[in-house]
Design a protein around this motif. Structure first.
Motif, mmCIF file in Angstrom:
data_model
loop_
_atom_site.group_PDB
_atom_site.id
_atom_site.type_symbol
_atom_site.label_atom_id
_atom_site.label_comp_id
_atom_site.label_asym_id
_atom_site.label_seq_id
_atom_site.Cartn_x
_atom_site.Cartn_y
_atom_site.Cartn_z
ATOM 1 N N LYS A 54 9.137 2.242 7.467
ATOM 2 C CA LYS A 54 9.549 1.000 8.132
ATOM 3 C C LYS A 54 9.191 -0.184 7.246
ATOM 4 O O LYS A 54 8.159 -0.185 6.580
ATOM 5 C CB LYS A 54 8.814 0.839 9.462
ATOM 6 N N GLU A 109 2.232 0.402 1.352
ATOM 7 C CA GLU A 109 1.564 1.564 1.945
ATOM 8 C C GLU A 109 2.195 1.915 3.297
ATOM 9 O O GLU A 109 2.454 3.081 3.604
ATOM 10 C CB GLU A 109 0.073 1.235 2.117
ATOM 11 N N TYR A 110 2.494 0.864 4.068
ATOM 12 C CA TYR A 110 3.098 1.066 5.390
ATOM 13 C C TYR A 110 4.480 1.704 5.247
ATOM 14 O O TYR A 110 4.833 2.623 5.985
ATOM 15 C CB TYR A 110 3.196 -0.291 6.091
ATOM 16 N N PHE A 136 -0.282 -3.717 1.464
ATOM 17 C CA PHE A 136 -0.213 -3.191 2.833
ATOM 18 C C PHE A 136 1.223 -2.789 3.155
ATOM 19 O O PHE A 136 1.474 -1.715 3.712
ATOM 20 C CB PHE A 136 -0.641 -4.251 3.852
ATOM 21 N N ALA A 137 2.167 -3.676 2.806
ATOM 22 C CA ALA A 137 3.569 -3.417 3.144
ATOM 23 C C ALA A 137 4.064 -2.158 2.451
ATOM 24 O O ALA A 137 4.755 -1.332 3.054
ATOM 25 C CB ALA A 137 4.424 -4.615 2.755
ATOM 26 N N ILE A 160 8.935 -7.624 6.424
ATOM 27 C CA ILE A 160 7.563 -7.967 6.044
ATOM 28 C C ILE A 160 7.544 -8.753 4.741
ATOM 29 O O ILE A 160 6.870 -9.781 4.618
ATOM 30 C CB ILE A 160 6.711 -6.705 5.902
ATOM 31 N N LEU A 185 -2.907 -10.005 8.734
ATOM 32 C CA LEU A 185 -2.782 -10.765 7.499
ATOM 33 C C LEU A 185 -1.807 -11.925 7.682
ATOM 34 O O LEU A 185 -2.077 -13.045 7.256
ATOM 35 C CB LEU A 185 -2.307 -9.849 6.382
ATOM 36 N N ILE A 186 -0.680 -11.662 8.359
ATOM 37 C CA ILE A 186 0.308 -12.730 8.514
ATOM 38 C C ILE A 186 -0.254 -13.847 9.389
ATOM 39 O O ILE A 186 -0.251 -15.024 9.009
ATOM 40 C CB ILE A 186 1.611 -12.156 9.106
ATOM 41 N N LEU A 217 -2.476 0.206 9.524
ATOM 42 C CA LEU A 217 -1.699 -0.630 8.604
ATOM 43 C C LEU A 217 -0.894 -1.671 9.371
ATOM 44 O O LEU A 217 -0.778 -2.824 8.946
ATOM 45 C CB LEU A 217 -0.776 0.239 7.765
ATOM 46 N N GLU A 218 -0.339 -1.236 10.526
ATOM 47 C CA GLU A 218 0.420 -2.196 11.333
ATOM 48 C C GLU A 218 -0.480 -3.366 11.749
ATOM 49 O O GLU A 218 -0.110 -4.537 11.615
ATOM 50 C CB GLU A 218 0.974 -1.477 12.567
ATOM 51 N N MET A 274 7.819 -2.305 14.471
ATOM 52 C CA MET A 274 6.440 -1.859 14.665
ATOM 53 C C MET A 274 6.216 -1.524 16.138
ATOM 54 O O MET A 274 6.481 -2.332 17.014
ATOM 55 C CB MET A 274 5.493 -2.974 14.266
ATOM 56 N N ARG A 313 4.238 5.377 4.329
ATOM 57 C CA ARG A 313 3.754 6.224 5.403
ATOM 58 C C ARG A 313 4.783 6.394 6.519
ATOM 59 O O ARG A 313 4.887 7.442 7.120
ATOM 60 C CB ARG A 313 2.494 5.594 5.988
ATOM 61 N N THR A 314 5.524 5.301 6.818
ATOM 62 C CA THR A 314 6.363 5.336 8.016
ATOM 63 C C THR A 314 7.840 5.117 7.721
ATOM 64 O O THR A 314 8.671 5.359 8.590
ATOM 65 C CB THR A 314 5.928 4.239 9.006
ATOM 66 N N LEU A 344 -2.560 -8.481 -1.522
ATOM 67 C CA LEU A 344 -3.070 -7.594 -0.474
ATOM 68 C C LEU A 344 -1.973 -7.306 0.546
ATOM 69 O O LEU A 344 -1.752 -6.147 0.929
ATOM 70 C CB LEU A 344 -4.273 -8.246 0.207
ATOM 71 N N GLY A 345 -1.260 -8.362 0.951
ATOM 72 C CA GLY A 345 -0.206 -8.189 1.943
ATOM 73 C C GLY A 345 0.886 -7.270 1.434
ATOM 74 O O GLY A 345 1.362 -6.380 2.155
ATOM 75 N N ILE A 372 -1.245 -5.609 8.707
ATOM 76 C CA ILE A 372 -0.148 -6.509 8.324
ATOM 77 C C ILE A 372 -0.049 -7.671 9.314
ATOM 78 O O ILE A 372 0.052 -8.837 8.919
ATOM 79 C CB ILE A 372 1.179 -5.726 8.248
#
Lengths: 131, 481
Positions: free
Chosen positions: A118, A111-112, A108-109, A40, B159-160, B152-153, A124, A115-116, A104-105, B156
């Motif tokens: 990954k 936070e992701y 998100f990455a 990501i 966003l991309i 979130l997935e 995904m 949480r996971t 922002l991206g 992301i």
């Protein structure tokens, strides 16, 4: 000989040719990164490179190296020896937007990942058709 | 009144979120409701007013301008009406199903509204880019708002793909500025054809890719179902009703204004989008994915009809747009209600729906999306088919009928689960507000279908205005050469 080379290098056409080649090359690098990587963060970096390439492309082609910055012209009397201010204002806005999107991206990455665990779009699997 | 309030009011209201949040959940919903209802009334005051141009700061052609004409007014009313209905849902839903941070939610809903209204109203191509980004960023955040793995997935991915799309649009805008030295839409429209052919081709291609991704055109729409599935159903309702319509308007606004050719190409892309999406919808088991594919299909039909350029087809497309917006808003709101009650969006959930009002509302929404009389969808599809028949585009005519048959396949499957045998109804407690909302929205598209003659002149005028590039240029530039 050396003088000629310097004048040739200093001419607007040469400079613009360098800007176009360089920025399109940069754009290509970013595009390659976008398609080739699945991390990501690497994808976001590639996007950032592509955006920067566009900024350089626009600014390089819209401004003449022998003219000054818009605020350093002839004090707003004749508007002769200054560059067009519109592209610069536009690029500033676009840089701010790009910064906001990137942060922002990345948030998100992060936070992701928290949480996971990954960090790769190839991993995904939460979305999609379920049988 | 000035059209600037359409953008200024939501942006200004977003700043007040702390105060509104402190007053509680109902206050947030009430604020959103009052705001969108006020904007709907403001929009209504522009009906029949011709073209209004608002220049901000300086004179043309340097000014930042907003243009409201009957075409953009249609979309402004569509957006504010959808937002009003959405905030009614927001007001009625129960406390335990609320979002975690209502105040932040309020901010991004406002930004989404400001962004989409700006997309529709702006007459400056760089401002269009800014509004694309405002809409995009608020949509990314709203998709990921739940902060679950799915959300979130989706965030992301969105966003991309969204950033790539706006990069392409930005590239096209840069090329236009380098060639023509202006961001003003009217000046660009006037001189667009004077650019060298290859440049026009590159700009059209970049714009087509960028806006095609945003307007869900095949083959650039692979991301849509995932996003609709990731987002909360009520957010998906806004994506389908508001964002999709705004991007379709933007696509065709620029398409007609710049006089870009490739009409057959866009029409074919729309038809293919429709067929592929309806076929894909057949195989889905999740309501959110089914309605996402159905949204793509409807968008494809609208795009094909608008690209055809026949007055009947364009008017029909406007009927279809408002019909699809209302029906999808209703469907996704019901999905979110079912999701709170049963914890699932699988289509088997439909067998458990024990509320008569909900069943009736769902059935009516299915029928109007299928284009059955006496609902609004029938008028839209009829006019579109008439347009295609007049132009002699029988391949497309047949394709639309085939797509309607495929569509019937999955909608009747779901209708069978609602009324057929093997049902196991469970109680679905609904507040009086929800009951009236579930009757109000079908009432609106029933009105659209029965009293279509009331809307026909307005929609016809909007359709004519959308393709009237000369008028737009003349009004925007005024006396400027």
């Amino acid at each position: 000989m050396f003088e000629n080379l310097l004048t040739w290098l200093d001419s607007p056409q040469t400079l613009q040719a360098i800007v176009v080649t360089g920025s399109l090359l940069l754009f290509g690098i970013g595009f390659y990164g976008l398609l080739a990587y699945t991390r990501i963060i690497k994808i976001l970096i590639s996007l950032s490179i592509m955006e920067s390439a566009l900024f350089v492309f626009f600014l390089g082609l819209a401004s003449d190296p022998h003219k000054t910055a818009p605020i350093l012209g002839d004090l707003f009397k004749n508007f002769e020896k200054m560059n067009d201010p519109v592209p610069q204002a536009a690029i500033l806005t676009a840089i701010v937007i790009s910064l906001a999107t990137m942060s922002l991206g990345i948030s998100f990455a992060i936070e992701y990942y928290k949480r996971t665990g990954k960090n790769d779009i190839a991993q995904m699997d939460a979305l999609g058709e379920k049988r | 009144m000035s059209p600037v309030y359409f953008i200024a009011l939501p942006l200004f209201a977003a700043f007040g979120y702390r105060g509104v949040e402190a007053l509680g959940r109902r206050a947030v919903a009430m604020a959103l409701l009052m705001e969108s209802a006020a904007l709907l009334l403001l929009a209504a005051s522009f009906v029949g007013g011709g073209r209004v141009v608002e220049n901000i700061a300086i004179v043309q052609p340097l000014a930042i301008s907003l243009v409201i004409d009957s075409a953009s007014l249609f979309f402004v009313m569509l957006i504010t009406l959808s937002m009003t209905l959405f905030s009614l849902h927001y007001l009625f839903r129960r406390a335990e199903s609320a979002q975690k941070h209502e105040g932040r939610y309020f901010v991004f809903l406002n930004l989404l509204m400001a962004g989409t209204l700006g997309l529709v109203l702006s007459a400056d191509i760089f401002n269009l880019y800014v509004f694309i980004e405002i809409t995009g960023i608020s949509a990314y955040v709203l998709t990921a708002f739940q902060k679950s793995e799915q959300a979130l997935e989706g965030g992301i991915k969105y966003l991309i793909i969204g950033s790539v799309a706006s990069l392409f649009v930005f590239f096209a805008i840069i090329l236009i500025y380098l060639e023509l030295g202006t961001f003003n839409l009217a000046l660009i429209a006037k001189n667009f054809s004077s650019m060298p052919g290859p440049i026009i081709f590159v700009i059209s291609l970049l714009g087509f890719i960028g806006l095609g991704i945003k307007a869900k055109l095949f083959p650039l729409n692979f991301w849509v179902p995932d996003i609709y599935e990731a987002a909360h159903p009520e957010i998906a309702s806004l994506f389908s009703a508001i964002m999709a319509s705004a991007y379709i308007f933007l696509f065709f606004h620029l398409f007609y204004l710049f006089g870009i050719g490739f009409r057959e190409f866009v029409m074919t892309a729309g038809i293919v989008t429709m067929i592929v999406a309806e076929l894909a919808a057949l195989r889905q088991n999740d309501m959110k994915r089914i309605f996402a594919y159905s949204s793509i299909g409807q968008a494809g039909l609208v795009i094909a009809a608008l690209a055809l350029g026949n007055p009947h087809a364009t008017t029909g497309a406007f009927f279809l747009l408002i019909n699809n917006a209302l029906a999808k808003l209703l469907l996704f709101i019901i999905v979110s209600v079912l999701f709170y009650r049963f914890g699932s969006t699988h289509i088997d959930t439909l067998k458990k729906v024990g509320s008569k009002v909900t069943v009736a509302a769902l059935l009516m929404a299915f029928l109007t999306l299928l284009g059955m009389p006496p609902f609004g969808g029938f008028v839209g599809k009829f006019l579109v088919l008439e347009g295609f028949a007049e132009k002699g585009a029988y391949m497309a005519f047949g394709a639309i009928l085939v797509a309607a048959l495929i569509e019937a396949g999955y909608y009747f499957k779901m209708a069978g689960m609602l009324v057929g045998p093997n049902r196991s109804p469970e109680t679905l407690p609904l507040s009086i507000g929800y009951r009236s909302l579930f009757l109000l929205i079908p009432g609106l598209f029933l009105l659209l279908g029965i009293a279509f003659f009331l809307f026909l002149p307005y929609f016809g005028e909007s359709a004519a205005t959308l393709s009237d590039a000369q008028g737009f240029v003349a009004t925007l530039l005024g006396g400027v050469k």
